[in-house]
Design an enzyme around this catalytic site. Sequence first.
Site, PDB file in Angstrom:
ATOM      1  N   ASP A   8       0.821  -1.220   0.000  1.00  0.00           N
ATOM      2  CA  ASP A   8       0.000   0.000   0.000  1.00  0.00           C
ATOM      3  C   ASP A   8       0.851   1.264   0.000  1.00  0.00           C
ATOM      4  O   ASP A   8       2.072   1.206   0.153  1.00  0.00           O
ATOM      5  CB  ASP A   8      -0.969  -0.012   1.201  1.00  0.00           C
ATOM      6  CG  ASP A   8      -0.292  -0.404   2.510  1.00  0.00           C
ATOM      7  OD1 ASP A   8       0.951  -0.361   2.581  1.00  0.00           O
ATOM      8  OD2 ASP A   8      -1.006  -0.765   3.459  1.00  0.00           O
ATOM      9  N   ASP A  62      -7.725  -2.465  13.951  1.00  0.00           N
ATOM     10  CA  ASP A  62      -9.121  -2.655  13.541  1.00  0.00           C
ATOM     11  C   ASP A  62      -9.283  -3.875  12.628  1.00  0.00           C
ATOM     12  O   ASP A  62     -10.333  -4.054  12.013  1.00  0.00           O
ATOM     13  CB  ASP A  62      -9.657  -1.386  12.855  1.00  0.00           C
ATOM     14  CG  ASP A  62      -8.889  -1.036  11.584  1.00  0.00           C
ATOM     15  OD1 ASP A  62      -7.974  -1.792  11.191  1.00  0.00           O
ATOM     16  OD2 ASP A  62      -9.214  -0.005  10.967  1.00  0.00           O
ATOM     17  N   HIS A  94      -7.398  -4.577   9.931  1.00  0.00           N
ATOM     18  CA  HIS A  94      -7.066  -4.407   8.511  1.00  0.00           C
ATOM     19  C   HIS A  94      -5.784  -5.145   8.130  1.00  0.00           C
ATOM     20  O   HIS A  94      -4.906  -5.376   8.960  1.00  0.00           O
ATOM     21  CB  HIS A  94      -7.010  -2.925   8.099  1.00  0.00           C
ATOM     22  CG  HIS A  94      -5.852  -2.127   8.588  1.00  0.00           C
ATOM     23  ND1 HIS A  94      -5.989  -0.846   9.099  1.00  0.00           N
ATOM     24  CD2 HIS A  94      -4.525  -2.371   8.610  1.00  0.00           C
ATOM     25  CE1 HIS A  94      -4.806  -0.358   9.409  1.00  0.00           C
ATOM     26  NE2 HIS A  94      -3.903  -1.263   9.127  1.00  0.00           N
ATOM     27  N   GLU A 107      -9.657  -1.694   5.171  1.00  0.00           N
ATOM     28  CA  GLU A 107     -10.327  -1.358   6.422  1.00  0.00           C
ATOM     29  C   GLU A 107     -11.627  -2.161   6.566  1.00  0.00           C
ATOM     30  O   GLU A 107     -12.092  -2.779   5.601  1.00  0.00           O
ATOM     31  CB  GLU A 107     -10.627   0.147   6.436  1.00  0.00           C
ATOM     32  CG  GLU A 107      -9.383   1.043   6.379  1.00  0.00           C
ATOM     33  CD  GLU A 107      -8.604   1.083   7.697  1.00  0.00           C
ATOM     34  OE1 GLU A 107      -8.596   0.093   8.434  1.00  0.00           O
ATOM     35  OE2 GLU A 107      -8.002   2.145   7.972  1.00  0.00           O
TER      36      GLU A 107
END
Length: 263
Positions: free
Chosen positions: A67, A136, A138, A143
Amino acid sequence: MRVIIETDAETACISAARIICDQIHKKPNSVLGLATGGTPTRCYQELIRRFQNGEIDFSQTRSFNLDEYIGLPEEHPESYHAFMKAQLFDHVNIPAGNWHVPKGLTDDLTRECERYEAAITAEGGIDIQLLGLGRDGHIGFNEPGSSLASRTRVKHLTMQTIADNARFFGSEELVPRLAITMGVGTILDAGHCLMLATGAGKAEAVAAMIEGPVSASVPATALQFHRNVTVLLDQDAAKLLKHGDYYRMSENAQRIIDNSMGV
Ligand code: GLP
C-alpha cells in the site's frame, strides 16, 4: 493456519526474516510482497544483517508493497516509498527496477490500481506476502467493510488507523485520509501469507483473525480461506487466543517433525 507463538517480538521478527530467506533460497527470483508499519522494521534489520553476512542474495528478487498513502510525494519521509528505501532497499542488493510501491501521487488513481495489479501478474504473482495487522483488523489498508474479493483500489482510512499512524506524522491532522492498497483478493492470491503481529494492542484483532467468524468487518479473517498462512506472534499478541495452548503444543510437535526431517 500455522500459528507460531514466540517468546517475544524480537524472536517473532527474526523468525519472519528466516522464513523469507528460506523462500529466497528455495527460489532466488522470488516475488516478495512487503509491508510497512512499525512491526516489520526488526524483520527488515535481520534481512539486512543476513545480506551483509553473505547469507542471502536479493539480486534476482522482485517485490511489491501492499500500500501507499495518497497525496504524499515519494520523497516525503512518511511515504511508504521512502520508508521501504530507508528500512530495506537502500541496504540490500535488490535492483532498483525490481521493487514496486503503488504510486500515491498520480492524476489517474484508477489506472494506477490497474497498472499495479497487472505488474504483479506480469511478474508471475507473489510467492510470499509479509503482512502486518491493523488494530481494527485491517491488512494492507483494507479497512473494515472491505470486500473479501477486492483488488487494488483506493480506501479511506478509519479514525482508528489515522490515530494509530499519527505517531509517525506527529499529529492526526497530518495523516493522509486516503490510501491505495492491494485488495484482500490480491493478498489471497499470494502463494504464502506471512502475518507478523506483536504487542498487546494487537491481541483483540489477532483473536478475531484466527478464531473469529470470517467477516468483512475484520478483513484479516479472510486469511482463514487461504491454504498457506503462517502467523507469527509474541506472547502479548497471543494472549486472547482461546486455543493458545493447542497452537503451542502443535507447533512443538511440528518442530520435532521438521528437525527429524532435517528441515
Ligand atoms: C498500517 C499499514 C499496514 C500495517 C498496519 C500495522 O497502517 N497500512 O500494512 O500492517 O497498519 O501497523 P504497525 O505495524 O505499525 O502496527
